[in-house]
Design an enzyme around this catalytic site. Sequence first.
Site, mmCIF file in Angstrom:
data_model
loop_
_atom_site.group_PDB
_atom_site.id
_atom_site.type_symbol
_atom_site.label_atom_id
_atom_site.label_comp_id
_atom_site.label_asym_id
_atom_site.label_seq_id
_atom_site.Cartn_x
_atom_site.Cartn_y
_atom_site.Cartn_z
ATOM 1 N N HIS A 17 -16.805 98.844 -16.236
ATOM 2 C CA HIS A 17 -18.107 98.216 -16.497
ATOM 3 C C HIS A 17 -18.362 97.077 -15.496
ATOM 4 O O HIS A 17 -19.453 96.961 -14.951
ATOM 5 C CB HIS A 17 -18.139 97.605 -17.909
ATOM 6 C CG HIS A 17 -18.138 98.599 -19.035
ATOM 7 N ND1 HIS A 17 -17.256 98.531 -20.082
ATOM 8 C CD2 HIS A 17 -18.944 99.668 -19.288
ATOM 9 C CE1 HIS A 17 -17.505 99.507 -20.931
ATOM 10 N NE2 HIS A 17 -18.514 100.221 -20.471
ATOM 11 N N LYS A 41 -21.065 103.223 -36.197
ATOM 12 C CA LYS A 41 -19.743 103.234 -35.551
ATOM 13 C C LYS A 41 -18.838 102.165 -36.150
ATOM 14 O O LYS A 41 -19.312 101.134 -36.615
ATOM 15 C CB LYS A 41 -19.903 102.989 -34.045
ATOM 16 C CG LYS A 41 -20.242 104.245 -33.279
ATOM 17 C CD LYS A 41 -19.941 104.053 -31.811
ATOM 18 C CE LYS A 41 -20.350 105.273 -30.991
ATOM 19 N NZ LYS A 41 -20.263 105.006 -29.551
ATOM 20 N N ARG A 94 -19.069 108.439 -13.941
ATOM 21 C CA ARG A 94 -17.712 108.544 -13.399
ATOM 22 C C ARG A 94 -17.442 109.924 -12.818
ATOM 23 O O ARG A 94 -17.053 110.077 -11.685
ATOM 24 C CB ARG A 94 -16.686 108.232 -14.500
ATOM 25 C CG ARG A 94 -16.700 106.791 -14.933
ATOM 26 C CD ARG A 94 -16.089 106.608 -16.284
ATOM 27 N NE ARG A 94 -16.848 107.321 -17.305
ATOM 28 C CZ ARG A 94 -16.706 107.150 -18.599
ATOM 29 N NH1 ARG A 94 -15.806 106.339 -19.069
ATOM 30 N NH2 ARG A 94 -17.461 107.820 -19.453
ATOM 31 N N SER A 132 -13.872 102.965 -22.516
ATOM 32 C CA SER A 132 -13.473 102.092 -23.628
ATOM 33 C C SER A 132 -12.694 102.905 -24.664
ATOM 34 O O SER A 132 -11.719 102.423 -25.237
ATOM 35 C CB SER A 132 -14.706 101.481 -24.293
ATOM 36 O OG SER A 132 -15.435 100.714 -23.372
HETATM 37 O O1 PNS Z 1 -21.536 102.874 -23.913
HETATM 38 P P1 PNS Z 1 -22.247 104.054 -24.509
HETATM 39 O O2 PNS Z 1 -21.815 104.215 -25.951
HETATM 40 O O3 PNS Z 1 -22.070 105.289 -23.692
HETATM 41 O O4 PNS Z 1 -23.821 103.694 -24.500
HETATM 42 C C1 PNS Z 1 -24.775 104.571 -25.037
HETATM 43 C C2 PNS Z 1 -26.169 103.939 -25.128
HETATM 44 C C3 PNS Z 1 -26.089 102.594 -25.839
HETATM 45 C C4 PNS Z 1 -26.715 103.715 -23.730
HETATM 46 C C5 PNS Z 1 -27.083 104.920 -25.899
HETATM 47 O O5 PNS Z 1 -26.445 105.326 -27.067
HETATM 48 C C6 PNS Z 1 -28.442 104.315 -26.273
HETATM 49 O O6 PNS Z 1 -29.250 104.059 -25.417
HETATM 50 N N1 PNS Z 1 -28.653 104.065 -27.569
HETATM 51 C C7 PNS Z 1 -29.858 103.434 -28.075
HETATM 52 C C8 PNS Z 1 -30.695 104.402 -28.930
HETATM 53 C C9 PNS Z 1 -31.595 105.239 -28.041
HETATM 54 O O7 PNS Z 1 -32.414 104.741 -27.308
HETATM 55 N N2 PNS Z 1 -31.407 106.575 -28.144
HETATM 56 C C10 PNS Z 1 -32.121 107.540 -27.343
HETATM 57 C C11 PNS Z 1 -31.416 107.788 -26.022
HETATM 58 S S1 PNS Z 1 -32.202 109.013 -25.081
#
Ligand code: PNS
Length: 164
Positions: A17, A41, A94, A132
Site C-alpha cells: 500500500h 467483515k 499486483r 493484507s
Molecule cells: O482493500 P479492498 O478490500 O480490496 O478494497 C475494496 C474497496 C473498499 C475499494 C471496495 O470494496 C469498495 O469500493 N467498497 C465500497 C462500496 C462500493 O462502492 N461498492 C461498489 C464497487 S463497484
Amino acid sequence: MRRAIFPGSFDPVTNGHLDIIERGCKLFDEIIIAILVNPEKKPMFTIDERREMIAEVVMSIKQNQCRLLVEDFRGLLVQYAVERSADAIVRGIRAISDYEYELQMALMNRRLEPRIETVFMMPAEVYSYVSSRLVKEVFLLGGSVEGLVPPSVEERMRKKNGLK
Ligand code: PNS
C-alpha cells in the site's frame, strides 16, 4: 489541484500500500487514503486503529511532494469521491488475477459516476504477492511478516494478538 482517493480495507496497511501511495504522490497533489467501514467483515484492527497506523507510517512520505489525508467512508465509493471533490480513484494492481475484479469495479464505478477516473498503479515487484489477507494469515500461523508491513504495524499486530 489534483485529488485522488486511495480506498481499501487496510487491515492492516502493508508495504505494498505504501509503495502505491508513494507512486501516487508523483501524480496527484493530494491523496485521501480512505478506509472502508464494512460492518460485515471481522477485521483484526478497528477503524480508529487503522487510521492511526496509516497516519503513523505515511509520515515519511509526507515530507515529499503531496498532501496525504487519512479518512474513513461508508457506502458507495464514488459517492464519497464526489463529496470529497476527487478527480480519481487509485487502485494497486499486483498480478493479472487482480485485474479482472479491479476492472469490474472500475467500470461499475465509471457507470455510476463518469466524472471520476480510476487509475491503476503497479507496486514494486517485491510487493507483487503481498496482501493484507496473506500477511494476517502468515502472522497468525507464526510466520515472519518482516519487510511486508512497516515495523510499527508488525508491533501492533503482536500486541493485538497478545504476543511479545
Ligand atoms: O482493500 P479492498 O478490500 O480490496 O478494497 C475494496 C474497496 C473498499 C475499494 C471496495 O470494496 C469498495 O469500493 N467498497 C465500497 C462500496 C462500493 O462502492 N461498492 C461498489 C464497487 S463497484
